[in-house]
Design a protein around this motif. Sequence first.
Motif, PDB file in Angstrom:
ATOM      1  N   GLN A  25     -13.122   0.700  -9.032  1.00 29.75           N
ATOM      2  CA  GLN A  25     -13.541  -0.357  -9.943  1.00 29.75           C
ATOM      3  C   GLN A  25     -12.705  -0.292 -11.202  1.00 29.75           C
ATOM      4  OE1 GLN A  25     -17.621  -0.194 -11.021  1.00 29.75           O
ATOM      5  NE2 GLN A  25     -17.522  -1.952 -12.335  1.00 29.75           N
ATOM      6  N   GLY A  26     -12.162  -1.426 -11.599  1.00 31.23           N
ATOM      7  CA  GLY A  26     -11.480  -1.527 -12.879  1.00 31.23           C
ATOM      8  C   GLY A  26     -10.231  -0.703 -13.027  1.00 31.23           C
ATOM      9  N   LEU A  27      -9.420  -0.573 -11.977  1.00 33.66           N
ATOM     10  CA  LEU A  27      -8.176   0.185 -12.076  1.00 33.66           C
ATOM     11  C   LEU A  27      -7.042  -0.622 -11.460  1.00 33.66           C
ATOM     12  CD1 LEU A  27      -6.614   2.779 -12.774  1.00 33.66           C
ATOM     13  CD2 LEU A  27      -7.306   3.676 -10.536  1.00 33.66           C
ATOM     14  N   TRP A  28      -6.012  -0.833 -12.252  1.00 32.38           N
ATOM     15  CA  TRP A  28      -4.827  -1.568 -11.819  1.00 32.38           C
ATOM     16  C   TRP A  28      -3.596  -0.745 -12.165  1.00 32.38           C
ATOM     17  CZ3 TRP A  28      -9.043  -3.530 -14.156  1.00 32.38           C
ATOM     18  CH2 TRP A  28      -9.708  -4.592 -13.540  1.00 32.38           C
ATOM     19  N   THR A  29      -2.559  -0.868 -11.373  1.00 33.36           N
ATOM     20  CA  THR A  29      -1.252  -0.324 -11.739  1.00 33.36           C
ATOM     21  C   THR A  29      -0.351  -1.504 -12.060  1.00 33.36           C
ATOM     22  OG1 THR A  29      -0.431  -0.313  -9.466  1.00 33.36           O
ATOM     23  CG2 THR A  29      -1.512   1.698 -10.253  1.00 33.36           C
ATOM     24  N   TRP A  30       0.653  -1.257 -12.849  1.00 36.74           N
ATOM     25  CA  TRP A  30       1.587  -2.333 -13.189  1.00 36.74           C
ATOM     26  C   TRP A  30       3.001  -1.776 -13.328  1.00 36.74           C
ATOM     27  CZ3 TRP A  30       4.397  -2.462 -17.753  1.00 36.74           C
ATOM     28  CH2 TRP A  30       3.980  -1.599 -18.772  1.00 36.74           C
ATOM     29  N   HIS A  31       3.963  -2.653 -13.082  1.00 34.30           N
ATOM     30  CA  HIS A  31       5.368  -2.318 -13.302  1.00 34.30           C
ATOM     31  C   HIS A  31       6.100  -3.583 -13.727  1.00 34.30           C
ATOM     32  CE1 HIS A  31       5.542  -3.735  -9.121  1.00 34.30           C
ATOM     33  NE2 HIS A  31       6.765  -4.108  -9.422  1.00 34.30           N
ATOM     34  N   LEU A  32       7.175  -3.374 -14.446  1.00 35.48           N
ATOM     35  CA  LEU A  32       7.972  -4.507 -14.922  1.00 35.48           C
ATOM     36  C   LEU A  32       8.908  -4.994 -13.832  1.00 35.48           C
ATOM     37  CD1 LEU A  32       9.013  -3.420 -18.522  1.00 35.48           C
ATOM     38  CD2 LEU A  32       7.231  -5.018 -17.850  1.00 35.48           C
ATOM     39  N   THR A  33       9.112  -6.291 -13.788  1.00 34.26           N
ATOM     40  CA  THR A  33      10.162  -6.874 -12.956  1.00 34.26           C
ATOM     41  C   THR A  33      11.301  -7.358 -13.853  1.00 34.26           C
ATOM     42  OG1 THR A  33       8.979  -8.978 -12.938  1.00 34.26           O
ATOM     43  CG2 THR A  33       8.617  -7.492 -11.077  1.00 34.26           C
ATOM     44  N   ALA A  34      11.034  -7.490 -15.137  1.00 32.78           N
ATOM     45  CA  ALA A  34      12.063  -7.789 -16.138  1.00 32.78           C
ATOM     46  C   ALA A  34      12.491  -6.464 -16.763  1.00 32.78           C
ATOM     47  CB  ALA A  34      11.510  -8.718 -17.217  1.00 32.78           C
ATOM     48  N   GLN A  35      13.747  -6.362 -17.143  1.00 35.77           N
ATOM     49  CA  GLN A  35      14.231  -5.127 -17.754  1.00 35.77           C
ATOM     50  C   GLN A  35      13.886  -5.131 -19.234  1.00 35.77           C
ATOM     51  OE1 GLN A  35      18.317  -4.260 -17.003  1.00 35.77           O
ATOM     52  NE2 GLN A  35      18.276  -2.380 -18.171  1.00 35.77           N
TER      53      GLN A  35
ATOM     54  N   ASP B 269     -16.206  -1.520 -17.411  1.00 37.19           N
ATOM     55  CA  ASP B 269     -17.437  -2.294 -17.303  1.00 37.19           C
ATOM     56  C   ASP B 269     -18.050  -2.092 -15.920  1.00 37.19           C
ATOM     57  OD1 ASP B 269     -19.443  -4.192 -17.179  1.00 37.19           O
ATOM     58  OD2 ASP B 269     -18.190  -5.852 -17.796  1.00 37.19           O
ATOM     59  N   ARG B 270     -19.303  -1.667 -15.868  1.00 35.22           N
ATOM     60  CA  ARG B 270     -19.971  -1.417 -14.584  1.00 35.22           C
ATOM     61  C   ARG B 270     -20.073  -2.667 -13.723  1.00 35.22           C
ATOM     62  NH1 ARG B 270     -22.711   3.599 -14.386  1.00 35.22           N
ATOM     63  NH2 ARG B 270     -22.750   4.605 -16.412  1.00 35.22           N
ATOM     64  N   THR B 271     -19.975  -3.830 -14.310  1.00 35.73           N
ATOM     65  CA  THR B 271     -20.055  -5.070 -13.539  1.00 35.73           C
ATOM     66  C   THR B 271     -18.667  -5.638 -13.247  1.00 35.73           C
ATOM     67  OG1 THR B 271     -20.222  -6.443 -15.531  1.00 35.73           O
ATOM     68  CG2 THR B 271     -22.288  -5.633 -14.572  1.00 35.73           C
ATOM     69  N   GLY B 272     -17.624  -4.886 -13.547  1.00 37.83           N
ATOM     70  CA  GLY B 272     -16.248  -5.332 -13.328  1.00 37.83           C
ATOM     71  C   GLY B 272     -15.899  -5.423 -11.848  1.00 37.83           C
ATOM     72  N   PRO B 273     -14.754  -5.997 -11.534  1.00 36.90           N
ATOM     73  CA  PRO B 273     -14.353  -6.211 -10.148  1.00 36.90           C
ATOM     74  C   PRO B 273     -14.056  -4.911  -9.405  1.00 36.90           C
ATOM     75  CG  PRO B 273     -12.569  -6.769 -11.605  1.00 36.90           C
ATOM     76  CD  PRO B 273     -13.759  -6.477 -12.472  1.00 36.90           C
ATOM     77  N   VAL B 274     -14.435  -4.881  -8.124  1.00 32.50           N
ATOM     78  CA  VAL B 274     -14.155  -3.761  -7.241  1.00 32.50           C
ATOM     79  C   VAL B 274     -13.292  -4.279  -6.103  1.00 32.50           C
ATOM     80  CG1 VAL B 274     -15.134  -2.065  -5.643  1.00 32.50           C
ATOM     81  CG2 VAL B 274     -16.333  -2.629  -7.769  1.00 32.50           C
ATOM     82  N   ARG B 275     -12.220  -3.589  -5.794  1.00 32.95           N
ATOM     83  CA  ARG B 275     -11.380  -3.959  -4.652  1.00 32.95           C
ATOM     84  C   ARG B 275     -11.682  -2.999  -3.524  1.00 32.95           C
ATOM     85  NH1 ARG B 275      -4.985  -3.955  -3.714  1.00 32.95           N
ATOM     86  NH2 ARG B 275      -5.033  -5.285  -1.868  1.00 32.95           N
ATOM     87  N   PRO B 276     -12.352  -3.470  -2.477  1.00 40.30           N
ATOM     88  CA  PRO B 276     -12.745  -2.570  -1.396  1.00 40.30           C
ATOM     89  C   PRO B 276     -11.545  -2.020  -0.631  1.00 40.30           C
ATOM     90  CG  PRO B 276     -13.362  -4.842  -0.890  1.00 40.30           C
ATOM     91  CD  PRO B 276     -12.768  -4.833  -2.265  1.00 40.30           C
ATOM     92  N   HIS B 277     -11.777  -0.944   0.083  1.00 37.74           N
ATOM     93  CA  HIS B 277     -10.752  -0.327   0.907  1.00 37.74           C
ATOM     94  C   HIS B 277     -10.260  -1.330   1.940  1.00 37.74           C
ATOM     95  CE1 HIS B 277      -8.550   2.862   2.822  1.00 37.74           C
ATOM     96  NE2 HIS B 277      -9.054   2.503   3.990  1.00 37.74           N
ATOM     97  N   GLY B 278      -8.950  -1.434   2.115  1.00 39.54           N
ATOM     98  CA  GLY B 278      -8.379  -2.313   3.108  1.00 39.54           C
ATOM     99  C   GLY B 278      -8.254  -3.757   2.680  1.00 39.54           C
ATOM    100  N   ALA B 279      -8.626  -4.071   1.438  1.00 42.05           N
ATOM    101  CA  ALA B 279      -8.522  -5.452   0.949  1.00 42.05           C
ATOM    102  C   ALA B 279      -7.070  -5.822   0.762  1.00 42.05           C
ATOM    103  CB  ALA B 279      -9.274  -5.624  -0.359  1.00 42.05           C
ATOM    104  N   VAL B 280      -6.775  -7.064   0.970  1.00 42.79           N
ATOM    105  CA  VAL B 280      -5.400  -7.545   0.808  1.00 42.79           C
ATOM    106  C   VAL B 280      -5.290  -8.317  -0.473  1.00 42.79           C
ATOM    107  CG1 VAL B 280      -3.593  -8.976   1.780  1.00 42.79           C
ATOM    108  CG2 VAL B 280      -5.065  -7.643   3.263  1.00 42.79           C
TER     109      VAL B 280
END
Length: 103
Positions: free
Chosen positions: A65-75, A92-103
């Motif tokens: 829940q509530g974890l994203w990674t990011w990287h730049l595509t612009a230098q 936030d406990r009500t934040g989005p959850v990405r289930p296992h195997g989600a695309v």
Amino acid sequence: MLFTVTATFSDFTTAYEQYEVASPAEALDAFILNAESLGAFDPKLRALAVGAEGHKIVHVAGGRQGLWTWHLTAQLEQDEVALYGGCIVQTDRTGPVRPHGAV
């Protein structure tokens, strides 16, 4: 919602900033445009790194829940130090959850 944006630089330094915004994408854009740690970077280059054309954000799966990674595509580099990417965390406990195997 409150988001914490972390960033990693090519010289192995890191930065952390918090933003009260509606989405992780808005938090990352705010970081790129306003972070104190990017103050020496050319504002024109920073503007190129904002938005979908300048970076990619991935919502971490596996029931996280509530974890994203990011990287730049612009230098984004200043005095031989480049910004690579990092994480965005939202607790936030009500934040989005990405289930296992989600695309």
